[in-house]
Scaffold this active site. Sequence first.
Site, PDB file in Angstrom:
ATOM      1  N   LYS A  40      42.106  42.014  42.435  1.00  0.00           N
ATOM      2  CA  LYS A  40      40.662  42.052  42.234  1.00  0.00           C
ATOM      3  C   LYS A  40      39.977  42.154  43.596  1.00  0.00           C
ATOM      4  CE  LYS A  40      37.795  40.356  38.532  1.00  0.00           C
ATOM      5  NZ  LYS A  40      38.274  41.240  37.507  1.00  0.00           N
ATOM      6  N   GLU A  76      42.766  51.603  32.456  1.00  0.00           N
ATOM      7  CA  GLU A  76      41.899  50.502  32.036  1.00  0.00           C
ATOM      8  C   GLU A  76      40.447  50.945  32.166  1.00  0.00           C
ATOM      9  OE1 GLU A  76      42.033  47.044  34.542  1.00  0.00           O
ATOM     10  OE2 GLU A  76      42.511  48.240  36.305  1.00  0.00           O
TER      11      GLU A  76
HETATM   12  C1  LIG Z   1      38.390  41.556  36.065  1.00  0.00           C
HETATM   13  C2  LIG Z   1      39.069  42.782  35.646  1.00  0.00           C
HETATM   14  C3  LIG Z   1      39.841  42.825  34.479  1.00  0.00           C
HETATM   15  C4  LIG Z   1      39.955  41.652  33.550  1.00  0.00           C
HETATM   16  O1  LIG Z   1      40.620  40.586  34.146  1.00  0.00           O
HETATM   17  P1  LIG Z   1      40.458  39.096  33.575  1.00  0.00           P
HETATM   18  O2  LIG Z   1      41.380  38.296  34.425  1.00  0.00           O
HETATM   19  O3  LIG Z   1      40.891  39.132  32.144  1.00  0.00           O
HETATM   20  O4  LIG Z   1      39.023  38.725  33.721  1.00  0.00           O
HETATM   21  C5  LIG Z   1      40.506  44.002  34.165  1.00  0.00           C
HETATM   22  N1  LIG Z   1      40.382  45.089  34.944  1.00  0.00           N
HETATM   23  C6  LIG Z   1      39.647  45.098  36.075  1.00  0.00           C
HETATM   24  C7  LIG Z   1      39.581  46.328  36.889  1.00  0.00           C
HETATM   25  C8  LIG Z   1      38.963  43.942  36.453  1.00  0.00           C
HETATM   26  O5  LIG Z   1      38.219  43.962  37.560  1.00  0.00           O
END
Ligand SMILES: *Cc1c(COP(=O)(O)O)cnc(C)c1O
Length: 193
Positions: A40, A76
């Site tokens: 992230k 995603e």
């Molecule tokens: C935050 C995020 C997610 C979801 O992650 P969680 O841990 O479930 O909140 C999925 N894909 C991306 C690109 C993200 O930034």
Amino acid sequence: MFLTYASPVGNYFKQDKTPLSLYVEEEEVRAFSGGVGGVKSVSNYGPVLKALVRAKSLGFSDVLYLDSVNKKYLEEVSAANIFTLKGNVISTPPTSGTILPGITRKSIIEIARGLGFQVEERSISVHELTEADEVFCTGTAVGVAAVGSVTYRGTRFEFKVGENTVCQALGTTLVGIQTGLIEDKKEWIINIH
Ligand SMILES: *Cc1c(COP(=O)(O)O)cnc(C)c1O
């Protein structure tokens, strides 16, 4: 300094319960093998802002990204993971470095298996959307969000949404565990004294 703070947050999408309409992006890729798509990092969001703004200006809720090599397999959504349902089988792309391994994704996989679904982490071709019964996204900010349609090369594929969907059952279970309405048998809840 390591700082942890808690803050209430609303749904990332303004229209909370409205099913999402996704736009399959074919020009820009979100992440590539060997890069930082699996963490992230703010560096993952800037480069695809253009694609997101374009999709939103066309009336879509968000972008659905494809893999950078074949431009064929689902990756995603901008800040959420993607799942498809066909019959009793729930599929989601594998966490092989180019997608964020979301905690909501992991939780939903466990909940779905517990409810008797077969869950497969595998490459999902964009063409499989033609036969999916349901599509949904998962993330802390979206919970389990129903996808009403995905548009790919001008064709809009629609999916079941609303009452009596698997998406809704999974979302209700997750929120139930989080809020204490459903017994937590997985030791996900930690009481802080
Ligand atoms: C935050 C995020 C997610 C979801 O992650 P969680 O841990 O479930 O909140 C999925 N894909 C991306 C690109 C993200 O930034």
